[in-house]
Enzyme design. Sequence first.
Site, mmCIF file in Angstrom:
data_model
loop_
_atom_site.group_PDB
_atom_site.id
_atom_site.type_symbol
_atom_site.label_atom_id
_atom_site.label_comp_id
_atom_site.label_asym_id
_atom_site.label_seq_id
_atom_site.Cartn_x
_atom_site.Cartn_y
_atom_site.Cartn_z
ATOM 1 N N HIS B 31 0.831 -1.200 0.000
ATOM 2 C CA HIS B 31 0.000 0.000 0.000
ATOM 3 C C HIS B 31 0.867 1.252 0.000
ATOM 4 O O HIS B 31 1.259 1.739 1.060
ATOM 5 C CB HIS B 31 -0.904 -0.008 1.233
ATOM 6 C CG HIS B 31 -1.820 -1.200 1.299
ATOM 7 N ND1 HIS B 31 -1.392 -2.458 1.679
ATOM 8 C CD2 HIS B 31 -3.145 -1.339 1.008
ATOM 9 C CE1 HIS B 31 -2.407 -3.312 1.628
ATOM 10 N NE2 HIS B 31 -3.474 -2.667 1.221
ATOM 11 N N HIS B 262 -3.929 3.243 -3.560
ATOM 12 C CA HIS B 262 -4.107 2.711 -2.199
ATOM 13 C C HIS B 262 -3.412 1.381 -1.956
ATOM 14 O O HIS B 262 -2.553 1.276 -1.079
ATOM 15 C CB HIS B 262 -5.596 2.566 -1.875
ATOM 16 C CG HIS B 262 -5.853 1.766 -0.637
ATOM 17 N ND1 HIS B 262 -5.701 2.284 0.620
ATOM 18 C CD2 HIS B 262 -6.212 0.453 -0.467
ATOM 19 C CE1 HIS B 262 -5.958 1.335 1.518
ATOM 20 N NE2 HIS B 262 -6.279 0.218 0.881
ATOM 21 N N GLU B 407 -17.594 -3.982 24.689
ATOM 22 C CA GLU B 407 -16.772 -5.195 24.792
ATOM 23 C C GLU B 407 -15.552 -5.137 23.882
ATOM 24 O O GLU B 407 -14.444 -5.515 24.291
ATOM 25 C CB GLU B 407 -17.608 -6.436 24.439
ATOM 26 C CG GLU B 407 -18.788 -6.697 25.365
ATOM 27 C CD GLU B 407 -20.039 -5.923 24.985
ATOM 28 O OE1 GLU B 407 -20.008 -5.202 23.960
ATOM 29 O OE2 GLU B 407 -21.047 -6.025 25.698
ATOM 30 N N HIS B 469 -28.187 -15.261 24.996
ATOM 31 C CA HIS B 469 -27.198 -15.077 26.055
ATOM 32 C C HIS B 469 -26.512 -16.387 26.459
ATOM 33 O O HIS B 469 -25.627 -16.368 27.305
ATOM 34 C CB HIS B 469 -27.855 -14.443 27.284
ATOM 35 C CG HIS B 469 -28.173 -12.983 27.109
ATOM 36 N ND1 HIS B 469 -28.932 -12.513 26.069
ATOM 37 C CD2 HIS B 469 -27.815 -11.884 27.832
ATOM 38 C CE1 HIS B 469 -29.043 -11.189 26.156
ATOM 39 N NE2 HIS B 469 -28.368 -10.789 27.209
#
Lengths: 659, 659
Positions: B31, B262, B407, B469
């Site tokens: 890149h 890129h 999280e 859950h």
Amino acid sequence: MTDTLGSSYKDMANAIRALSMDAVQQAKSGHPGMPMGMADVATVLWARHLKFDPAAPAWADRDRFILSAGHGSMLLYSLLHLTGFEDMTIEQIKNFRQLGSITAGHPEFGHTPGVEATTGPLGQGISMAVGMALAERMLNAKYGEDLVDHRTWVIASDGDLQEGVSHEAISLAGHLKLNRLCVFWDDNEISIDGPTHVSESTDVVKRFDAAGWETLRVDGHDHEAIDAAIEKARLSDKPVMIACRTTIGYGAPTKAGTAGSHGAPLGEEEIAGAREALGWPHAPFEIPDEIYQAWRATGSPEVHDAWRDRLASTDRADELVAQLSGEPDETALTALREWRMKVAAEKPKLASRAASGKTLEAILPSWPGLVGGSADLTGSNLTKTSHGGVVSAEDYAGPYIHFGVREHGMAAAANGMALHGGLRPYVATFLVFADYCRGSMRLSSLMEQPVVYVLTHDSIGLGEDGPTHQPVETLASLRAIPNMQVFRPCDALETAEAWEMALVRTDGPSVLALSRQGLPVLREDDGAVNLSKQGAYILRDCDGEPDAVIVATGSEVLLGVEAAEALGEQGRKVRVVSAPCLDVFAAQDEAYKAEVLPQGVPVIGVEAALQFGWDSLLGRSVRFVGMTGFGASAPAGDLYKHFEITTDAVIAAVNAELA
Amino acid sequence: MTDTLGSSYKDMANAIRALSMDAVQQAKSGHPGMPMGMADVATVLWARHLKFDPAAPAWADRDRFILSAGHGSMLLYSLLHLTGFEDMTIEQIKNFRQLGSITAGHPEFGHTPGVEATTGPLGQGISMAVGMALAERMLNAKYGEDLVDHRTWVIASDGDLQEGVSHEAISLAGHLKLNRLCVFWDDNEISIDGPTHVSESTDVVKRFDAAGWETLRVDGHDHEAIDAAIEKARLSDKPVMIACRTTIGYGAPTKAGTAGSHGAPLGEEEIAGAREALGWPHAPFEIPDEIYQAWRATGSPEVHDAWRDRLASTDRADELVAQLSGEPDETALTALREWRMKVAAEKPKLASRAASGKTLEAILPSWPGLVGGSADLTGSNLTKTSHGGVVSAEDYAGPYIHFGVREHGMAAAANGMALHGGLRPYVATFLVFADYCRGSMRLSSLMEQPVVYVLTHDSIGLGEDGPTHQPVETLASLRAIPNMQVFRPCDALETAEAWEMALVRTDGPSVLALSRQGLPVLREDDGAVNLSKQGAYILRDCDGEPDAVIVATGSEVLLGVEAAEALGEQGRKVRVVSAPCLDVFAAQDEAYKAEVLPQGVPVIGVEAALQFGWDSLLGRSVRFVGMTGFGASAPAGDLYKHFEITTDAVIAAVNAELA
């Protein structure tokens, strides 16, 4: 609190509060605080604005209501009961969170009529809602507002908005100006760990502003203000976020406004106090008739009737109904079969990602509603066809979507599109970045939604990008998800077969794990029969009972074929089994499995990934040629040699097993 | 472009551009666009502001530089080479992306001196940087600014900021007012799929404002403006984001400012044009001496010397050095051993999450640098002790951190804290939500960082919250990650042992999968020896050679013990093996494995999860008592019966195997 909407709204909201606190108390677990806090907002929304028909929970042009804060499930169950959804009886409410009830701890799609999406994992609901709102606009672009013209309403918590996926969803919705989407933020200033200020200082309204949303603020207990805000939201040309300042556990004498009302029963004494404070003298689970009558007067059956009339009077009814069904028609099945046979005849040597792109190019026009995109890797995933255009705020027709670098939001949006109906979404990124969207992929499986995950660059074969980009455990981690079918085709023909299986499937998601590097066509049949249908099949057989069976997937099937040929010259009888989908093979009957993998014949597995899970899926102990840890950065050919995943290594493994 | 900083900055930046485009060209992949676009910003930062000593890449009080946009790795490798990091020779640059080089496709921590974090998966770098900046403030609070006083600098791309994890990290950093953190946003308006406007309309500056950051804008090619912005950033009392408007591929005659620069080599012709446009006539990999001299004059060895002097003159040197080492001292090891023996003596019946909380309570004071928190589940994860306080913008001492419902950002921050050194982070949520932070957990493993993941509510034993859950595949998905040790202790003593192993470990992360429900102590020894050290061990043996071996983990070990007792009364000789860590057991020598699981003796596995992976880890075909799909919402006891994970089911499985 002014309330020119009549005192009935207060009582209607209190019915939600009472059912919620009583059901949680009876279940001895659950979340009373949120339903009690958001009861007023929900009442105004459902009673005055939501387009729904309790007699027809699946009516295609209904508004969608998504309880992103799924822990407050009693809010939704109360609404379904009060408004008259047939299955949601008072007995179900009394059986909240019990085995066999439809009132599960968190709302579950497919389990409970009226539940539009499975929520509870925070951030998923609001993100699926973005997909639903996008689906509505895409179908509206095709069918017009007479047939498709509905809104998506979301209740989201502080936790929903802290989750990263919400950022991806919100910025995508703002970019696409999804003005049929309205999010009510339950701004109750309480999180589980205490006041939100223990972990949060964000100016949430400014955050939505920055993402291109219209933002409003209301007192979440002022019915008139809520109503006015919704009226304003309906006129916006942007998605709308209404910040609703509420009191969690509204009405509870000591626990209201505290984390104490969030996730546990209030207790008998507190509930008695709440009854008094709310002016709700009725016994648990008793709703006065006049409250039932007020609630049962809501809903929009007459609007549903009018829609049915419009549908009946259009010549596009069959087309829309067929598209909404999600089932392939004869044209689609024929297109798939013809494409398979063309590939079998022409035998193009292609990376499976390229074969996937060509499959899409060939079949997309035959699949109304097949839409998809990539998380900013379009040229690598090869997911864009020449058919149609790109979705934008100016033109939603699509079918292609530039999702941006938003893997999690993309997968959640795909779930939303699939749940909405009428669209069959495929979404793409590199295989290793399944880790970024796993929260949503799990929900695709749990909700049985046929989302297609096009995950390219499926091994060390991607080469120089190195271990951060090389999946080694990813295939195992995805195969482990119940109801997720993971395909890793070995050539262009198996790639076409995998696409067919993923599209014909209607009860769950599929992963297509595709190579960066070119692969020759190994199949010698004419492609008329989809051999991948049983997950694994004999690709090259030996004469008579084999000494050993090589089972391989994807780019490594070629190694197996070459090894078997060399071993044949050495006098070994070696069968090669191609296993494009180990999950599907594991579900076959024992007879077929024994036919492919005869008992007592050693099995050598070959895959440029970890062995983890192979033995469980094959039901056999496997000698394995593959990875034993993370990869490295180098050209692909060098890596295969370095990690000893070669034809010679397969030959050596077979010989070692037979020694 | 004004440039009162002297023309040498232009040449210094061009040296980065030349090395980057030439190395990518030689590697035939990589890149070039980002290093060429951000060369000016990086030059001003490294030459005038970054505190570093090339002779001491691990100097504790150095500034941290994080290339969140890890695909632009040649920017970093160029800087390390030009400033004189010994290992980063011109030969390494020439061997960019080749096997065995230290110039991997993406920067890899531990592989390349001077690389502070493994980056490439977008969003991780900026999020780890938040953890580093927090670690600096926490250690500063303890040791003062004479010893701990450094900054964290980040280059982030559009893609980094689209990722959801960046939202979690940015909002946490703003909340904690981490003013030693400065992010340069490479605002080049280009993504892989084209101009950023194909997928993005967010006002990024306003977004950071909303999160409580100071924001600045500069022309990313104006050295003076960049310098002034950094000077301003140094004075802020908030984290700072500097939006740097740059041209990707700056200097490339036709590809600059386009996605074409890129992610692929520019090509010989374009590179020749860039040489001309940049005024860089030198051959590939040739840097004129005066440019080397200018670069080698940067860095802060004298500041390093001064810090060493201050360290030598303080009486806290030993303490700091010991804490930075991450190794436990005798006090810590003694505390762990004493705690184990206390638990063995007292045999408390506790949920393993509660046993974990008590373990932390007992040992935290003996472990300087042991810090942690929860993603808004403190009362459920039981991760907060009575020792010390909570980290806030007013007082960073900690050790407890309210991470909010973040999280992914939490796990990334934990990686950053571990990488920073001096802190041993543990972070907590429900086990099923490992899915939300898996991108960062994988990096913990890849970077060999000893983060402890405290993941409670580890099965259907959590009960009513239901399938969203309840982990069923999560244990398998985590065990599949190389170098991740997954513990599932069966009682309070094994929980203490698991904590010990997780803390003593310095070369990788651990998961503690802990129950919601109470578990009796099954062990009968005095706890003096950590029996979990080999991953699995004989908990209850029969007389003589067993007819069958039951291998169980966590809450299901009790079922195994009860089944073995009942079977013993029926005359069956059944051994019970407790397997708190299958990964560690899989790594034992064959002799030990055969001692525990004798060849030819059938194995019955018991775990309230999927079988997936068990056979691979045990190296044996296993008959399994566990889950076969997703869970359901009901009280835990009802679920165990419903899914037939009971003592009777284990008895039946053993009898079936022996029939």
